[in-house]
Design a protein around this motif. Structure first.
Motif, PDB file in Angstrom:
ATOM      1  N   ARG A  34       0.840  -1.206   0.000  1.00 30.14           N
ATOM      2  CA  ARG A  34       0.000   0.000   0.000  1.00 30.14           C
ATOM      3  C   ARG A  34       0.874   1.254   0.000  1.00 30.14           C
ATOM      4  N   HIS A  35       1.896   1.247   0.855  1.00 28.21           N
ATOM      5  CA  HIS A  35       2.811   2.388   0.932  1.00 28.21           C
ATOM      6  C   HIS A  35       3.606   2.537  -0.362  1.00 28.21           C
ATOM      7  N   TYR A  36       4.013   1.409  -0.913  1.00 27.34           N
ATOM      8  CA  TYR A  36       4.769   1.423  -2.156  1.00 27.34           C
ATOM      9  C   TYR A  36       3.915   1.987  -3.294  1.00 27.34           C
ATOM     10  N   ASP A  37       2.660   1.574  -3.365  1.00 23.41           N
ATOM     11  CA  ASP A  37       1.772   2.074  -4.413  1.00 23.41           C
ATOM     12  C   ASP A  37       1.518   3.569  -4.272  1.00 23.41           C
ATOM     13  N   GLU A  38       1.327   4.041  -3.043  1.00 22.43           N
ATOM     14  CA  GLU A  38       1.135   5.474  -2.814  1.00 22.43           C
ATOM     15  C   GLU A  38       2.376   6.261  -3.220  1.00 22.43           C
ATOM     16  N   LEU A  39       3.545   5.735  -2.880  1.00 22.93           N
ATOM     17  CA  LEU A  39       4.791   6.391  -3.267  1.00 22.93           C
ATOM     18  C   LEU A  39       4.938   6.426  -4.776  1.00 22.93           C
ATOM     19  N   ARG A  40       4.614   5.323  -5.430  1.00 19.87           N
ATOM     20  CA  ARG A  40       4.709   5.263  -6.886  1.00 19.87           C
ATOM     21  C   ARG A  40       3.821   6.303  -7.547  1.00 19.87           C
ATOM     22  N   ARG A  41       2.609   6.451  -7.057  1.00 18.83           N
ATOM     23  CA  ARG A  41       1.703   7.454  -7.623  1.00 18.83           C
ATOM     24  C   ARG A  41       2.236   8.869  -7.408  1.00 18.83           C
ATOM     25  N   SER A  42       2.729   9.133  -6.223  1.00 23.01           N
ATOM     26  CA  SER A  42       3.263  10.464  -5.923  1.00 23.01           C
ATOM     27  C   SER A  42       4.486  10.776  -6.777  1.00 23.01           C
ATOM     28  N   VAL A  43       5.344   9.800  -6.946  1.00 22.24           N
ATOM     29  CA  VAL A  43       6.544  10.001  -7.757  1.00 22.24           C
ATOM     30  C   VAL A  43       6.159  10.189  -9.221  1.00 22.24           C
ATOM     31  N   ALA A  44       5.131   9.501  -9.676  1.00 26.21           N
ATOM     32  CA  ALA A  44       4.669   9.689 -11.056  1.00 26.21           C
ATOM     33  C   ALA A  44       4.211  11.125 -11.284  1.00 26.21           C
ATOM     34  N   VAL A  45       3.477  11.678 -10.319  1.00 21.74           N
ATOM     35  CA  VAL A  45       3.054  13.075 -10.424  1.00 21.74           C
ATOM     36  C   VAL A  45       4.267  13.991 -10.426  1.00 21.74           C
ATOM     37  N   LEU A  46       5.238  13.712  -9.571  1.00 20.06           N
ATOM     38  CA  LEU A  46       6.459  14.512  -9.525  1.00 20.06           C
ATOM     39  C   LEU A  46       7.188  14.474 -10.860  1.00 20.06           C
ATOM     40  N   LEU A  47       7.287  13.305 -11.467  1.00 15.98           N
ATOM     41  CA  LEU A  47       7.979  13.185 -12.743  1.00 15.98           C
ATOM     42  C   LEU A  47       7.257  13.947 -13.844  1.00 15.98           C
ATOM     43  N   VAL A  48       5.936  13.914 -13.832  1.00 13.10           N
ATOM     44  CA  VAL A  48       5.182  14.676 -14.825  1.00 13.10           C
ATOM     45  C   VAL A  48       5.413  16.170 -14.614  1.00 13.10           C
ATOM     46  N   LEU A  49       5.412  16.599 -13.361  1.00 14.74           N
ATOM     47  CA  LEU A  49       5.669  18.018 -13.083  1.00 14.74           C
ATOM     48  C   LEU A  49       7.081  18.415 -13.504  1.00 14.74           C
ATOM     49  N   GLU A  51       8.758  17.071 -16.002  1.00 18.04           N
ATOM     50  CA  GLU A  51       8.722  17.167 -17.454  1.00 18.04           C
ATOM     51  C   GLU A  51       8.100  18.487 -17.900  1.00 18.04           C
ATOM     52  N   GLU A  52       7.077  18.900 -17.197  1.00 21.36           N
ATOM     53  CA  GLU A  52       6.413  20.157 -17.533  1.00 21.36           C
ATOM     54  C   GLU A  52       7.281  21.362 -17.175  1.00 21.36           C
ATOM     55  N   ALA A  53       8.226  21.209 -16.258  1.00 22.32           N
ATOM     56  CA  ALA A  53       9.083  22.316 -15.854  1.00 22.32           C
ATOM     57  C   ALA A  53      10.162  22.612 -16.884  1.00 22.32           C
ATOM     58  N   GLY A  54      10.513  21.641 -17.701  1.00 21.77           N
ATOM     59  CA  GLY A  54      11.573  21.831 -18.701  1.00 21.77           C
ATOM     60  C   GLY A  54      11.344  23.027 -19.604  1.00 21.77           C
ATOM     61  N   PRO A  55      10.211  23.111 -20.305  1.00 18.40           N
ATOM     62  CA  PRO A  55       9.977  24.277 -21.164  1.00 18.40           C
ATOM     63  C   PRO A  55       9.895  25.586 -20.383  1.00 18.40           C
ATOM     64  N   TRP A  56       9.369  25.520 -19.181  1.00 23.72           N
ATOM     65  CA  TRP A  56       9.276  26.736 -18.372  1.00 23.72           C
ATOM     66  C   TRP A  56      10.658  27.267 -18.043  1.00 23.72           C
ATOM     67  N   LEU A  57      11.582  26.382 -17.753  1.00 27.28           N
ATOM     68  CA  LEU A  57      12.936  26.808 -17.437  1.00 27.28           C
ATOM     69  C   LEU A  57      13.673  27.322 -18.673  1.00 27.28           C
ATOM     70  N   GLU A  58      13.326  26.805 -19.827  1.00 26.27           N
ATOM     71  CA  GLU A  58      13.960  27.259 -21.062  1.00 26.27           C
ATOM     72  C   GLU A  58      13.345  28.554 -21.588  1.00 26.27           C
ATOM     73  N   GLU A  59      12.260  28.992 -20.983  1.00 25.78           N
ATOM     74  CA  GLU A  59      11.580  30.240 -21.337  1.00 25.78           C
ATOM     75  C   GLU A  59      11.188  30.261 -22.813  1.00 25.78           C
ATOM     76  N   THR A  60      10.523  29.213 -23.250  1.00 27.19           N
ATOM     77  CA  THR A  60      10.055  29.143 -24.626  1.00 27.19           C
ATOM     78  C   THR A  60       8.592  29.540 -24.699  1.00 27.19           C
ATOM     79  N   ARG A  61       8.050  29.469 -25.903  1.00 32.81           N
ATOM     80  CA  ARG A  61       6.634  29.787 -26.083  1.00 32.81           C
ATOM     81  C   ARG A  61       5.743  28.784 -25.365  1.00 32.81           C
ATOM     82  N   GLU A  62       6.258  27.580 -25.178  1.00 34.09           N
ATOM     83  CA  GLU A  62       5.476  26.523 -24.544  1.00 34.09           C
ATOM     84  C   GLU A  62       5.408  26.686 -23.025  1.00 34.09           C
TER      85      GLU A  62
END
Length: 78
Positions: A34-49, A51-62
């Motif tokens: 149960r703890h492992y599954d909760e951690l996996r879900r949280s880490v998945a959200v972190l990884l998506v965030l 990925e979304e931070a990359g363009p923001w840091l590069e200051e592109t149109r995206e």
């Protein structure tokens, strides 16, 4: 700057793979799944965030589009 995000992403991915491998050999692992599954879900959200931070840091149109998607994902986890 985005290379640091990529390195962080790769490090987290490697750590999760190691944890998955260690969970396979663990006796009585059902007690911790149960703890492992909760951690996996949280880490998945972190990884998506991350990925979304990359363009923001590069200051592109995206950047604005990525920021709004990241906000939606973050708010969905609350």
């Amino acid at each position: 700057m985005s290379y640091q995000v990529t390195d962080t992403y790769d490090g987290i991915d490697k750590a999760m793979r190691l944890m998955r491998g260690s969970m396979k050999g663990m006796p009585e692992r059902q007690r911790y799944m149960r703890h492992y599954d909760e951690l996996r879900r949280s880490v998945a959200v972190l990884l998506v965030l991350l990925e979304e931070a990359g363009p923001w840091l590069e200051e592109t149109r995206e950047a604005e589009k990525a920021t709004s998607r990241a906000k939606q994902l973050f708010n969905a986890t609350r």
